[in-house]
Design a protein around this motif. Structure first.
Motif, PDB file in Angstrom:
ATOM      1  N   SER A 106       0.834  -1.194   0.000  1.00  0.00           N
ATOM      2  CA  SER A 106       0.000   0.000   0.000  1.00  0.00           C
ATOM      3  C   SER A 106       0.874   1.250   0.000  1.00  0.00           C
ATOM      4  CB  SER A 106      -0.899   0.018   1.229  1.00  0.00           C
ATOM      5  OG  SER A 106      -1.594   1.259   1.304  1.00  0.00           O
ATOM      6  N   GLU A 109      -3.284   6.686   0.049  1.00  0.00           N
ATOM      7  CA  GLU A 109      -4.305   7.192  -0.867  1.00  0.00           C
ATOM      8  C   GLU A 109      -3.885   7.109  -2.336  1.00  0.00           C
ATOM      9  OE1 GLU A 109      -4.592  11.726  -1.136  1.00  0.00           O
ATOM     10  OE2 GLU A 109      -3.403  11.447   0.702  1.00  0.00           O
ATOM     11  N   TYR A 110      -2.623   6.804  -2.597  1.00  0.00           N
ATOM     12  CA  TYR A 110      -2.119   6.726  -3.974  1.00  0.00           C
ATOM     13  C   TYR A 110      -2.183   5.321  -4.546  1.00  0.00           C
ATOM     14  CZ  TYR A 110      -0.604  11.324  -2.648  1.00  0.00           C
ATOM     15  OH  TYR A 110      -0.594  12.616  -2.193  1.00  0.00           O
ATOM     16  N   GLY A 111      -2.736   4.365  -3.798  1.00  0.00           N
ATOM     17  CA  GLY A 111      -2.932   3.023  -4.317  1.00  0.00           C
ATOM     18  C   GLY A 111      -1.908   2.025  -3.822  1.00  0.00           C
ATOM     19  N   CYS A 113       1.739  -0.560  -5.093  1.00  0.00           N
ATOM     20  CA  CYS A 113       2.806  -0.765  -6.060  1.00  0.00           C
ATOM     21  C   CYS A 113       3.573  -2.036  -5.750  1.00  0.00           C
ATOM     22  CB  CYS A 113       3.743   0.436  -6.136  1.00  0.00           C
ATOM     23  SG  CYS A 113       4.777   0.668  -4.687  1.00  0.00           S
ATOM     24  N   HIS A 127       1.929  -0.170 -10.759  1.00  0.00           N
ATOM     25  CA  HIS A 127       1.087   0.690  -9.927  1.00  0.00           C
ATOM     26  C   HIS A 127      -0.372   0.427 -10.236  1.00  0.00           C
ATOM     27  CE1 HIS A 127      -1.302   4.342  -9.120  1.00  0.00           C
ATOM     28  NE2 HIS A 127      -0.649   4.270  -7.980  1.00  0.00           N
ATOM     29  N   MET A 129      -4.582   1.207  -8.400  1.00  0.00           N
ATOM     30  CA  MET A 129      -5.388   1.797  -7.336  1.00  0.00           C
ATOM     31  C   MET A 129      -6.089   0.716  -6.524  1.00  0.00           C
ATOM     32  SD  MET A 129      -4.617   4.881  -7.333  1.00  0.00           S
ATOM     33  CE  MET A 129      -5.730   5.465  -6.050  1.00  0.00           C
TER      34      MET A 129
END
Length: 130
Positions: A106, A109-111, A113, A127, A129
């Motif tokens: 995690s 809030e940016y998802g 990776c 990457h 979401m």
């Protein structure tokens, strides 16, 4: 007068030592077809395979490039590929000849990776979401 903000990236080149090996890795990992690009005049030893792209759509594209004096390797620029769920592509990495360096994690809030190592020694990111 305010300057209009633009996404600063326009093209990415991933350098490779073995074009067919790298092509197989990326086509398997991302489930895409790479396309031959014309070689610029005067660079007859250069090979380029383009990632798919759509004119006037969001995001950028790039190519795998085999070229004298440009070598692949970890520790340089890290390119992230957009995915619906990076866990799907991550699961294909080892079967395609790569390695998972950082499993899906995690980023708030940016998802999410993942970081992988391709067949040429380049570190790449995924990457999503989800």
């Amino acid at each position: 007068m305010a300057t209009q903000v633009k996404n600063p990236f326009t093209w990415v080149e991933i350098y490779v030592d073995d074009m067919s090996r790298a092509q197989k890795f990326y086509e398997t990992l991302l489930q895409i077809k790479l396309n031959q690009l014309p070689v610029p005049e005067g660079l007859s030893e250069m090979q380029m395979l383009s990632f798919p792209w759509a004119e006037n759509e969001m995001g950028i594209s790039g190519a795998l490039v085999k070229m004298e004096n440009m070598s692949p390797g970890a520790g340089g620029t890290l390119v992230y590929f957009a995915c619906e769920d990076c866990l799907v592509e991550e699961a294909r990495a080892e079967a395609a000849g790569g390695k998972v360096l950082q499993a899906k994690m995690s980023i708030g809030e940016y998802g999410f990776c993942s970081i992988l190592l391709d067949t040429e020694g380049n570190s790449i990111g995924l990457h999503s979401m989800n």
